[in-house]
Design a protein around this motif. Structure first.
Motif, short mmCIF file in Angstrom:
data_model
loop_
_atom_site.label_atom_id
_atom_site.label_comp_id
_atom_site.label_asym_id
_atom_site.label_seq_id
_atom_site.Cartn_x
_atom_site.Cartn_y
_atom_site.Cartn_z
N CYS A 23 -5.15 -1.73 -7.97
CA CYS A 23 -5.29 -2.08 -6.56
C CYS A 23 -3.97 -2.64 -6.05
O CYS A 23 -3.04 -2.92 -6.82
N PHE A 76 -2.09 2.01 4.62
CA PHE A 76 -2.13 1.73 3.19
C PHE A 76 -0.77 1.89 2.51
O PHE A 76 -0.65 1.65 1.31
N PRO A 126 -2.05 5.51 -2.19
CA PRO A 126 -3.38 4.96 -1.91
C PRO A 126 -4.43 6.06 -2.00
O PRO A 126 -4.23 7.18 -1.52
N TRP A 143 -10.62 2.80 -0.77
CA TRP A 143 -10.71 1.46 -0.20
C TRP A 143 -12.16 1.06 -0.09
O TRP A 143 -13.07 1.89 -0.11
N PHE A 200 -7.78 -2.17 -1.06
CA PHE A 200 -7.54 -0.75 -1.32
C PHE A 200 -6.79 -0.60 -2.64
O PHE A 200 -6.08 -1.51 -3.09
N SER A 236 -8.60 7.51 1.27
CA SER A 236 -7.37 7.26 2.02
C SER A 236 -6.98 8.43 2.91
O SER A 236 -6.15 8.28 3.80
#
Length: 349
Positions: free
Chosen positions: A79, A110, A126, A129, A258, A299
């Motif tokens: 993360c 992100f 990313p 999330w 995320f 994402s």
């Protein structure tokens, strides 16, 4: 996922740094338990005839310690708060985004950090999330009780509460509960107030869950009535018809976070397969199995546009009318301080 599957998933997750199932020996993915969803690597499987090999973990810090100690993987799924540690330790290399067609479709919020993207390259992709909020059994817990995070202090629920064994999540909870909604500028006084609150909550905690399948098992059994939960623990319970509700709007608020993929330096497998895997994960069509299986958002903006609004809301990803603490990268020194203090609290000190 039935209760026997909760047990099996928990057992698999406990065997950290060992393949949960060995498939393609030329690609090792070190991932959170529960992310071995076929829809995420569907085009990879179509091309190569099998899935990647996976090893699982349940905690970001433990995953980092494994790879820092020599466990070799091609891709890891940290993360956002952890990416700077991987970079500072020299464990990862930039992604070649020219090989990733869906990169242009990723939600730019992100990537809005020099930790993730700078003049030297893109260090973090990313992928997913979600949120952390109050999961509870509505048959046993009145809705008014979970209108505040102080429910975790309520002696009525002593021994019926579970928190994640995740420093980031429990500190986000404690900061919110003590009036802090931004952990970028936490004073010593705010840190101490949050630590004192966690020590009080610790007396009510039955267990600190290691992964969402364990949390779901505890709630399905009736041992735990209230948990600080990610989306997937709630999704597992809903899939099997157990009573569960997800309260994202206590008066103090809830959190968002995320995660994404890092490309490990000198990974043991095939670089071509690394990119085939990530391209399967990031394609728009992967958003549907991600939200249906474990309740997480994708994402890829085009992918999320494919999901009906009511399904997004049912997963607990819709807008809320309450404060939000965003679990974005914070001061590494503060994070290490939080981690050390959390270990003391769990040990009863």
């Amino acid at each position: 996922m039935k209760i026997s599957s909760f047990l099996l998933a928990g057992a698999a997750a406990s065997v950290l740094a060992a393949p949960a199932f060995a498939a393609d020996r030329e690609l090792m993915i070190f991932d959170w338990a529960g992310f071995e969803i076929p829809g995420l690597f569907e085009t990879y499987q179509e091309k190569y005839g099998n899935s990647p090999s996976y090893a699982f973990y349940g905690d970001d810090d433990e995953a980092y310690q494994k790879v820092a100690s020599g466990f070799r993987a091609d891709v890891v799924h940290p993360c956002s708060q952890m990416v700077s540690k991987y970079r500072d330790a020299g464990l990862i290399e930039p992604w070649d985004v020219s090989k990733i067609p869906a990169f242009a479709d990723l939600d730019p919020q992100f990537l809005d950090s020099p930790v993730f993207k700078d003049e030297t390259g893109v260090w973090f992709l990313p992928t997913d999330w979600g949120v952390t909020a109050i999961a509870y059994n509505p048959d046993e817990v009145p809705a008014e009780d979970v209108s505040t995070l102080q429910v975790f202090l309520d002696p009525k629920y002593a021994g019926r509460i579970s928190l994640p064994n995740s420093s980031d999540d429990v500190w986000a909870l404690a900061y919110l509960a003590t009036g802090v909604t931004d952990w970028d500028n936490v004073s010593d006084e705010q840190f101490q107030a949050a630590a004192d609150w966690l020590r009080k909550v610790h007396k009510n905690v039955r267990s600190y869950w290691a992964d969402p399948s364990e949390q779901a098992q505890l709630m399905a059994s009736g041992e735990v009535l209230i948990a600080w939960s990610w989306n997937d623990g709630v999704a597992y319970l809903k899939q099997d018809g157990y009573p569960v509700a997800f309260q994202r709007e206590p008066v103090e608020g809830s959190t968002t976070w995320f995660c994404g993929m890092v490309n490990m330096k000198d990974g043991p497998g095939s670089e071509e397969k690394v990119y085939d895997f990530i391209n399967s994960w990031l394609r728009p069509e992967a958003a549907l199995p991600l939200i249906e299986e474990i309740g997480y958002g994708h994402s890829n903006l085009k992918g999320m546009a494919l999901i009906p609004k009511e399904e997004v809301i049912d997963a607990g990803l819709g807008p809320i009318n309450a404060p939000i603490l965003a679990q974005t990268p914070n001061d590494p020194q503060l994070r290490e301080r939080q981690l050390a203090e959390f270990e003391k609290i769990k040990a009863g000190f």
